[in-house]
Design a protein around this motif. Structure first.
Motif, PDB file in Angstrom:
ATOM      1  N   VAL A 166       0.844  -1.195   0.000  1.00 57.96           N
ATOM      2  CA  VAL A 166       0.000   0.000   0.000  1.00 57.96           C
ATOM      3  C   VAL A 166       0.879   1.245   0.000  1.00 57.96           C
ATOM      4  N   ARG A 167       0.313   2.330  -0.543  1.00 51.96           N
ATOM      5  CA  ARG A 167       0.992   3.626  -0.451  1.00 51.96           C
ATOM      6  C   ARG A 167       0.360   4.440   0.666  1.00 51.96           C
ATOM      7  N   GLU A 168       1.197   4.983   1.533  1.00 52.42           N
ATOM      8  CA  GLU A 168       0.725   5.759   2.669  1.00 52.42           C
ATOM      9  C   GLU A 168       0.452   7.215   2.300  1.00 52.42           C
ATOM     10  N   ASN A 169      -0.388   7.833   3.122  1.00 53.43           N
ATOM     11  CA  ASN A 169      -0.561   9.288   3.135  1.00 53.43           C
ATOM     12  C   ASN A 169      -0.960   9.886   1.790  1.00 53.43           C
ATOM     13  N   THR A 170      -1.889   9.239   1.100  1.00 55.17           N
ATOM     14  CA  THR A 170      -2.448   9.852  -0.102  1.00 55.17           C
ATOM     15  C   THR A 170      -3.709  10.618   0.289  1.00 55.17           C
ATOM     16  N   SER A 171      -4.293  11.324  -0.683  1.00 48.14           N
ATOM     17  CA  SER A 171      -5.532  12.064  -0.407  1.00 48.14           C
ATOM     18  C   SER A 171      -6.695  11.128  -0.133  1.00 48.14           C
ATOM     19  N   PHE A 172      -6.513   9.841  -0.459  1.00 49.95           N
ATOM     20  CA  PHE A 172      -7.542   8.818  -0.194  1.00 49.95           C
ATOM     21  C   PHE A 172      -7.106   7.901   0.949  1.00 49.95           C
ATOM     22  N   GLU A 173      -6.280   8.416   1.852  1.00 51.37           N
ATOM     23  CA  GLU A 173      -5.663   7.623   2.914  1.00 51.37           C
ATOM     24  C   GLU A 173      -4.732   6.588   2.292  1.00 51.37           C
ATOM     25  N   ASP A 174      -4.640   5.392   2.860  1.00 53.49           N
ATOM     26  CA  ASP A 174      -3.751   4.375   2.295  1.00 53.49           C
ATOM     27  C   ASP A 174      -4.412   3.709   1.090  1.00 53.49           C
ATOM     28  N   VAL A 175      -3.635   3.574   0.006  1.00 50.57           N
ATOM     29  CA  VAL A 175      -4.151   3.008  -1.238  1.00 50.57           C
ATOM     30  C   VAL A 175      -3.425   1.702  -1.539  1.00 50.57           C
ATOM     31  N   ILE A 176      -4.177   0.639  -1.845  1.00 46.83           N
ATOM     32  CA  ILE A 176      -3.586  -0.653  -2.189  1.00 46.83           C
ATOM     33  C   ILE A 176      -2.988  -0.578  -3.590  1.00 46.83           C
ATOM     34  N   LEU A 177      -1.695  -0.863  -3.712  1.00 46.95           N
ATOM     35  CA  LEU A 177      -1.018  -0.875  -5.003  1.00 46.95           C
ATOM     36  C   LEU A 177      -1.024  -2.260  -5.640  1.00 46.95           C
ATOM     37  N   SER A 178      -0.868  -3.272  -4.838  1.00 44.74           N
ATOM     38  CA  SER A 178      -0.900  -4.649  -5.351  1.00 44.74           C
ATOM     39  C   SER A 178      -1.325  -5.575  -4.233  1.00 44.74           C
ATOM     40  N   GLU A 179      -2.009  -6.643  -4.610  1.00 45.10           N
ATOM     41  CA  GLU A 179      -2.457  -7.641  -3.636  1.00 45.10           C
ATOM     42  C   GLU A 179      -2.634  -8.966  -4.357  1.00 45.10           C
ATOM     43  N   TYR A 180      -1.991  -9.999  -3.844  1.00 45.56           N
ATOM     44  CA  TYR A 180      -2.078 -11.304  -4.474  1.00 45.56           C
ATOM     45  C   TYR A 180      -1.785 -12.381  -3.438  1.00 45.56           C
ATOM     46  N   LYS A 181      -2.046 -13.634  -3.830  1.00 47.23           N
ATOM     47  CA  LYS A 181      -1.742 -14.783  -2.986  1.00 47.23           C
ATOM     48  C   LYS A 181      -0.825 -15.734  -3.740  1.00 47.23           C
ATOM     49  N   ARG A 182       0.101 -16.341  -3.016  1.00 53.96           N
ATOM     50  CA  ARG A 182       1.058 -17.256  -3.629  1.00 53.96           C
ATOM     51  C   ARG A 182       0.498 -18.665  -3.794  1.00 53.96           C
ATOM     52  N   GLY A 183      -0.529 -18.995  -3.030  1.00 55.21           N
ATOM     53  CA  GLY A 183      -1.093 -20.327  -3.084  1.00 55.21           C
ATOM     54  C   GLY A 183      -0.391 -21.280  -2.128  1.00 55.21           C
ATOM     55  N   VAL A 184      -0.998 -22.424  -1.918  1.00 51.67           N
ATOM     56  CA  VAL A 184      -0.446 -23.455  -1.034  1.00 51.67           C
ATOM     57  C   VAL A 184       0.373 -24.431  -1.872  1.00 51.67           C
ATOM     58  N   ASP A 185       1.549 -24.773  -1.410  1.00 47.14           N
ATOM     59  CA  ASP A 185       2.461 -25.672  -2.119  1.00 47.14           C
ATOM     60  C   ASP A 185       2.486 -27.018  -1.401  1.00 47.14           C
ATOM     61  N   LEU A 186       2.023 -28.065  -2.078  1.00 51.93           N
ATOM     62  CA  LEU A 186       2.022 -29.423  -1.525  1.00 51.93           C
ATOM     63  C   LEU A 186       3.045 -30.268  -2.265  1.00 51.93           C
ATOM     64  N   ASN A 187       3.837 -31.032  -1.506  1.00 47.03           N
ATOM     65  CA  ASN A 187       4.889 -31.836  -2.119  1.00 47.03           C
ATOM     66  C   ASN A 187       4.998 -33.184  -1.411  1.00 47.03           C
ATOM     67  N   LEU A 188       4.971 -34.248  -2.193  1.00 45.42           N
ATOM     68  CA  LEU A 188       5.135 -35.607  -1.676  1.00 45.42           C
ATOM     69  C   LEU A 188       6.281 -36.265  -2.430  1.00 45.42           C
ATOM     70  N   SER A 189       7.261 -36.788  -1.688  1.00 45.42           N
ATOM     71  CA  SER A 189       8.438 -37.379  -2.350  1.00 45.42           C
ATOM     72  C   SER A 189       8.770 -38.735  -1.751  1.00 45.42           C
ATOM     73  N   LEU A 190       9.320 -39.598  -2.585  1.00 43.59           N
ATOM     74  CA  LEU A 190       9.772 -40.924  -2.184  1.00 43.59           C
ATOM     75  C   LEU A 190      11.231 -41.053  -2.587  1.00 43.59           C
ATOM     76  N   LYS A 191      12.082 -41.429  -1.618  1.00 38.31           N
ATOM     77  CA  LYS A 191      13.504 -41.543  -1.869  1.00 38.31           C
ATOM     78  C   LYS A 191      14.004 -42.934  -1.510  1.00 38.31           C
ATOM     79  N   TYR A 192      14.968 -43.407  -2.298  1.00 39.07           N
ATOM     80  CA  TYR A 192      15.600 -44.697  -2.025  1.00 39.07           C
ATOM     81  C   TYR A 192      17.108 -44.506  -2.131  1.00 39.07           C
ATOM     82  N   LYS A 193      17.821 -44.931  -1.093  1.00 40.11           N
ATOM     83  CA  LYS A 193      19.281 -44.807  -1.071  1.00 40.11           C
ATOM     84  C   LYS A 193      19.933 -46.108  -1.530  1.00 40.11           C
ATOM     85  N   PHE A 194      20.720 -46.022  -2.584  1.00 37.30           N
ATOM     86  CA  PHE A 194      21.409 -47.213  -3.104  1.00 37.30           C
ATOM     87  C   PHE A 194      22.702 -47.467  -2.328  1.00 37.30           C
TER      88      PHE A 194
END
Length: 218
Positions: free
Chosen positions: A190-218
């Motif tokens: 957000v940008r502070e101290n504008t004539s409209f008070e604080d203004v949102i410049l950008s807003e987004y979500k990164r999402g949830v990251d799910l990871n399942l792995s199987l490893k075998y050691k030789f």
């Protein structure tokens, strides 16, 4: 200047308190140009900056087995920082002027929090699971200093929660599961101290990251 005191309560347990202070010469900050382009550049914006803070850290065993091995533990870290810097007008290839004599340091959050809880049962012979829940948070911080009459761009505080589950099966197999950014909090600037008070410049979500792995050691 760092003053640190630690108390070791029992095995793997800790209570620590730290007070610190730092001085920075010629601090460099990301600054929003006061022209119509709004370009952001790095400047040496003052002669000095000061940081004062307190840090509290604790680590506690919650459940032990009969051999006093840790099965459930928790950790916590809290930091408070006070930052201030003087601001001066900059001229040259790039220029900037400020309508204030001082401000907080760009990129520094006053409050940082980290916490975790770990579970690792010890009653399996060929199976060792470790489950961890990890939380972190930073409070609102300056993303870029506003020059001229422009207000600062502020990155709003973000809580993050991750879950990690590691499973060692025998000596060769490993199955892991990770769920990162479970809260999926908005990343907001957000940008502070504008004539409209604080203004949102950008807003987004990164999402949830799910990871399942199987490893075998030789």
């Amino acid at each position: 200047l760092d003053l640190k005191y630690e108390w070791f309560i029992t095995k793997d347990e800790l209570l620590s308190f730290t007070a610190f202070g730092k001085q920075i010469n010629n601090p460099i900050n990301l600054v929003i140009s006061q022209d119509a382009t709004g370009t952001q550049r790095y400047f040496r914006t003052g002669n000095s900056a000061e940081i004062f803070g307190l840090e509290l850290e604790a680590r506690k065993n919650l459940i032990l087995n009969e051999n006093e091995e840790t099965q459930l533990s928790a950790g916590f870290n809290f930091t408070y920082m006070y930052t201030t810097q003087d601001l001066k007008n900059v001229s040259g290839l790039f220029s900037a002027s400020f309508n204030r004599a001082e401000d907080q340091l760009q990129g520094a959050s006053p409050i940082l929090v980290n916490a975790n809880i770990n579970y690792s049962p010890t009653n399996f012979e060929n199976y060792k699971p470790i489950a961890s829940l990890v939380f972190s948070y930073f409070s609102d911080r300056i993303d870029a200093l506003g020059a001229g009459q422009l207000g600062n761009i502020i990155e709003k505080g973000v809580p993050v929660l991750d879950f990690v589950w590691k499973n060692n099966i025998g000596k060769k197999w490993e199955i892991n599961f990770k769920a990162k950014n479970i809260l999926d909090a908005s990343i907001t600037r957000v940008r502070e101290n504008t004539s409209f008070e604080d203004v949102i410049l950008s807003e987004y979500k990164r999402g949830v990251d799910l990871n399942l792995s199987l490893k075998y050691k030789f």
